[in-house]
Design an enzyme around this catalytic site. Structure first.
Site, PDB file in Angstrom:
ATOM      1  N   ASP A 707      55.759  -0.018  -0.590  1.00 15.86           N
ATOM      2  CA  ASP A 707      56.427   0.175  -1.860  1.00 15.86           C
ATOM      3  C   ASP A 707      57.659  -0.737  -1.831  1.00 15.86           C
ATOM      4  OD1 ASP A 707      57.316   1.058  -4.300  1.00 15.86           O
ATOM      5  OD2 ASP A 707      56.972   3.174  -3.891  1.00 15.86           O
TER       6      ASP A 707
HETATM    7  C1  BGC Z   1      57.691   2.672  -7.185  1.00 23.07           C
HETATM    8  C2  BGC Z   1      56.337   2.019  -7.160  1.00 23.07           C
HETATM    9  C3  BGC Z   1      56.369   0.777  -8.001  1.00 23.07           C
HETATM   10  C4  BGC Z   1      57.424  -0.155  -7.419  1.00 23.07           C
HETATM   11  C5  BGC Z   1      57.548  -1.496  -8.138  1.00 23.07           C
HETATM   12  C6  BGC Z   1      58.812   1.713  -6.838  1.00 23.07           C
HETATM   13  O1  BGC Z   1      60.055   2.245  -7.155  1.00 23.07           O
HETATM   14  O2  BGC Z   1      57.689   3.762  -6.316  1.00 23.07           O
HETATM   15  O3  BGC Z   1      55.358   2.910  -7.597  1.00 23.07           O
HETATM   16  O4  BGC Z   1      55.109   0.176  -8.065  1.00 23.07           O
HETATM   17  O5  BGC Z   1      58.690   0.481  -7.497  1.00 23.07           O
HETATM   18  O6  BGC Z   1      58.172  -1.356  -9.352  1.00 23.07           O
END
Ligand code: BGC
Length: 938
Positions: A707
């Site tokens: 993530d």
């Molecule tokens: C989230 C993800 C997301 C990523 C990119 C994170 O804060 O948990 O699900 O894809 O950001 O925006």
């Protein structure tokens, strides 16, 4: 070849999918469907702000339009809508505007409801026959729901208004425009005539609601979660929401598995429940159990009511309570009929392999440790329209306990805790607790024993092979990788973002050829964007917004999920994006998880099957979904650090099962790990999760990525660190997301250092490079890099709207000095706000736009993008994070404006930024050059 992209069909599919997810919970005296020309009064302030999705990365889709519920009803011309009531809400909202909070994850979960007087409601009841009352809730990243008014519970104001309306009107229909289930005790007290969960239906959501209200679509949605009386009734509640550690003591007894086994009386609406405007009879046909192939049987579904409709058949099994405790019911199959006319019937056949109902023995109590087993005893299979009412369709008895699949212990907890077990005492199933078994195999030892061969990736220097040679079968992938230096390999493990200029503007990540050196080997650079409800591009570009995860889950319909995501695949291709950061598929362990709206269900089988269908849809156009968050993300609070302690059995049977189905049946090509640890090991650095299970056991050969800005650690219990990317690569988390510049190692990771001191092998970098490159060779970006533009690419290029620029409320500025100050008071910095300056430059010149910005009291993880456009072209997206608390100076070069005027647009996708100054500084006078050019032209 005919046209493939058809925006109207995409809309129609999304509208139907959203309608199929709507769940009708109550419909007294056939209140619904509403006859044409019925006089309606629409109440509830949510009529003024339809929630198309939740907040955060899963909801930030910029759209052409959104059809809200009120608009759909009013514009349909089917009903006479009371304008006095509407005007009262319009006035109220003018005086009490929508509170969108200030920035990332700060939008309140509810908006203040309008108080109603008896006189007002009574006079409305004189005018209209039916009241429609809309209640809204949002939710999102970084924050959970709370068992409080305005979140999980209705507010006193909402209940008071509902009561007044139901008292005055003979018929009141309540529509819940919410992300996932909320408290429902109020239904008994308020007693409206009809109640529907309409969820967050994406940009076509309002139309879907209209279709169900009018009867154009007969509701066929079923609850993907159990609704119990109180939040405290859920078995997870006692161990949810800790700042440090959650012991998942309820073990496998999540959702209906718990309630049907131990606490039936606490259920208000069972899992799988949902009404229709017609009735169905589900009759069992011949049933068989085969030692090799498992269960097979047929059901006969007949529409016994008086309108056409679809029915969901759900198949559950009760397995014998032996050495292992077992839930009273487990979902092992489901299917939806076609539309059946009144009196029409359909046969549905189920073939269910044994693996779907085998239990995992994590202690060896059955004599088969680390194996999926079928214990001896009686098995009963049920089919029906919800978990409670499903009736027996057949039974069989196994005389001996049987091993269905022998596995290797993986990701077991390092500390024991008391876990729930169903035990039979005096013929009754009762709750007992037993010690959860602890880990006996160290994943670090497994890693050492199974290192990839060093010789495979021994550095050879550049031999002239390009990636195309691998794709053409001229050279092996390993030989190709052997040409890459250690530095190249380290860079390849780093994704770039947010809004990397190397890929489609405004997307979350870029990966592959993130440096010139890698580009030189003929490696493409591919992209990925959020998220589960459609494409998010922070520069403001439009895409299609889909119904949310819970809504799609409640459709219980694989076909519509596949169809919808076939269109989504085309939207990805249209925007030149290789992968969508979704579907989100974590288990609804508690109704309080803030991201449940993105996720599907409390049940892993339903989740896995529908995700597999969505992946199949996207794969038709060579793009894919990054299934997330792998695994065990059950709460948002402290998501970077909170440790979920869970037994291996619960992991495998509940939290991993959906992912396993997505890999085995949906051929998943990409996964995103979670932010936090499970059993003491950050998932992004868990060898057992990413190698033992995902790749070795399930056969996954795609990419795993972290993530956005995630930690890793070296062993269970060791501290997590953002720099410990070596631990991630050792586990085969191939991509660390995201660096501003991969070549410069802007996140300061420890890859080079770990390689030098032996904590990481070059062969491990090589293996992950292989995973990334295999993925890239299947991507549209690879074809584009090779210059292969297909007819589809050409067709889709025409479908990109040129009209992306908000030109409203333009501010005129004459830039005739060396420094031109823009008035920061003119710049709207709120979420999704756009400010456009119309610049006039009397002399041709190049300029820098200099902005001084900082995060405005945001949590550290907040992503705060600002996109700057010149005319219709994106100059740059700058993403600050919540950590940027000091003033930052950003300079962006503005191109020479040869016609004297140009537009400068500032777009804040998420708000949360403060601007101190904005000015244009002249960098080069171009007047002479321009005049010379003009003379030459003449
Ligand atoms: C989230 C993800 C997301 C990523 C990119 C994170 O804060 O948990 O699900 O894809 O950001 O925006």
């Amino acid at each position: 070849m005919g046209k493939i992209w058809d925006y109207e069909k995409f809309k129609a599919t999304a509208r139907l999918a959203a309608a199929e997810g709507i769940v009708l919970l109550k419909n007294d005296e056939k209140t619904l469907p509403l006859a044409e020309n019925t006089k309606l009064a629409i109440f509830g302030r949510s009529q003024m702000n339809y929630y198309k999705s939740g907040t955060g990365s899963g909801g930030m889709v910029n759209v052409d339009y959104v059809v809200g519920i009120y608009e759909a009803i009013a514009d349909s011309g089917l009903y006479k809508v009371d304008q006095t009531v509407r005007e009262a809400y319009e006035k109220f909202v003018e005086e009490n505007p929508f509170d969108s909070g200030a920035g990332w994850a700060s939008e309140p979960w509810f908006q203040k409801e309008m108080p109603l007087t008896d006189a007002f409601v009574k006079s409305a009841a004189k005018e209209s026959e039916v009241a429609v009352f809309i209640i809204g809730r949002t939710a999102g990243e970084d924050q959970d729901n709370k068992n409080e008014q305005g979140s999980y519970l209705l507010t006193d104001e909402e209940v008071a208004a509902l009561k007044k309306v139901t008292k005055a009107f003979k018929k009141t229909v309540v529509l819940l425009n919410v992300g996932n289930i909320i408290d429902m005790k109020w239904v008994k007290e308020v007693d409206p005539s009809a109640v529907l969960y309409v969820w967050q239906g994406g940009q076509e959501g309002g139309n879907a609601v209209l279709d169900v209200l009018s009867g154009a679509v007969n509701p066929s949605g079923k609850l993907s979660d159990t609704i119990a009386e109180n939040i405290s009734d859920y078995a997870s509640s006692e161990n949810f929401g800790s700042e440090v550690k959650n012991y998942q003591k309820e073990d496998i007894y999540v959702g209906y598995r718990y309630f049907e086994t131990f606490d039936k009386d606490k259920v208000l609406y069972p899992f799988g429940y949902g009404l229709s405007y017609t009735s169905f009879d589900i009759a069992a046909g011949e049933f068989a159990y085969d030692k090799k192939d498992g269960i097979s049987f047929e059901v006969h579904v007949a529409n016994t009511g008086d309108t056409a409709g679809k029915e969901v058949v759900q198949v559950y099994i009760k397995t014998p309570n032996g050495e292992l405790g077992k839930p009273a019911r487990t979902l092992i199959g489901f299917d939806k009929t076609d539309i059946l006319d009144k009196g029409q019937a359909q046969n549905i056949r189920f073939e269910i392999p044994k693996y779907w109902f085998a239990s995992y023995d994590d202690s060896g109590v059955t004599g088969h440790k680390s194996a999926y087993v079928l214990e001896k005893g009686e098995y009963t299979v049920y089919a029906g329209s919800d978990v409670r009412s499903a009736e027996e369709v057949g039974t069989f008895v196994l005389d001996e306990t049987e091993v269905v699949r022998q596995c290797e212990e993986a990701y077991a907890p390092i500390e024991s805790f008391e876990r729930l077990k169903a035990v039979v005492r005096n013929g009754k199933v009762v709750k007992e607790f037993e010690k959860a078994p602890t880990r006996t195999l160290d994943p670090n030892t497994k890693r050492k024993d199974k290192l990839p061969k060093a010789s495979l990736y021994k550095y050879t220097g550049d031999k002239g092979y390009k990636l195309k040679d691998v794709a053409d079968g001229k050279v092996s992938l390993e030989k190709f990788i052997a040409q890459l230096s250690d530095e190249d390999l380290c860079a390849m493990m780093r994704g770039e973002g947010m809004c990397s200029p190397k890929v489609t503007p405004g997307v979350a990540g870029a990966y592959g050829a993130v440096t010139d050196s890698l580009l030189g080997f003929g490696i493409p650079i591919a992209s990925c964007s959020d998220g589960p409800s459609g494409i998010r591009m922070d520069c403001g570009t439009h895409a299609f917004s889909l119904p949310n995860g819970t809504c799609l889950a409640c459709s219980f319909n694989e076909k519509i999920n596949e169809e919808l995501f076939t269109w989504e695949g085309l939207d990805l291709r249209r925007c030149r994006i290789d992968a969508l950061l979704g579907p989100g598929m974590n288990i609804h362990r508690s109704p309080l998880n803030g991201r449940n709206f993105e996720y599907f269900s409390e049940d892993p089988f339903l989740t896995g099957k529908l995700v597999a269908a969505q992946l199949k849809g996207m794969h038709k156009y060579d793009v894919t979904g990054v299934i997330k968050h792998f695994a065990g993300n059950t709460q948002e609070f402290k998501r970077h650090t909170v440790n979920n302690v869970v037994s291996e059995r619960a992991l495998r049977e509940i939290y991993l099962k959906g992912f396993e189905i997505a890999v085995r049946e949906g051929n998943a090509r990409a996964v995103m790990t979670t932010y936090g640890p499970v059993n003491g090991i950050w998932t992004a650095s868990s060898y057992d999760l990413l190698t033992t299970l995902l790749r070795n056991e399930w056969g996954f050969d795609g990419i795993a990525m972290t993530d956005w800005w995630a930690m890793g650690n070296d062993e269970a219990g060791a501290p997590g660190s953002y720099q410990n990317v070596a631990a991630q690569v050792r586990a085969q988390n191939d991509l660390n997301m995201v660096n501003t510049s991969a070549g410069d190692n802007t996140n300061n990771d420890n890859l080079a250092e770990a390689l030098a001191d032996g904590r990481l092998e070059r062969s491990e970098l090589g293996r992950s490079a292989g995973n990334i490159l295999r993925f890239l060779m299947k991507s549209p970006s690879f074809q584009h890099m090779l210059g292969n533009e297909s007819d589809l690419d050409k067709e889709l290029a025409e479908a990109v709207s040129a009209e992306d620029m908000a030109l409203q409320e333009m501010i005129d500025v004459v830039a005739d000095k060396d420094i031109t100050e823009l008035d920061v008071k003119d710049i709207k910095v709120g979420k999704k706000s756009t400010t456009v300056f119309c610049m006039t430059t009397p002399r041709r010149c190049t300029m820098d736009l200099e902005l001084v910005l900082r995060a405005d009291d945001q949590p550290d993880v907040a992503q705060l993008p600002l996109s700057v456009f010149q005319d219709k072209m994106l100059l740059k997206t700058v993403t600050l994070t919540g950590m940027d608390k000091e003033w930052q100076t950003v300079k962006i070069s503005v191109y020479p404006a040869f016609i004297g005027n140009f537009y400068l647009k500032l777009y804040f996708a998420n708000g949360g930024l403060e601007i101190k100054s904005a000015r244009l500084i002249k960098t080069k006078d171009m007047e002479e050059e321009f005049q010379r050019g003009l003379t030459e032209l003449n």
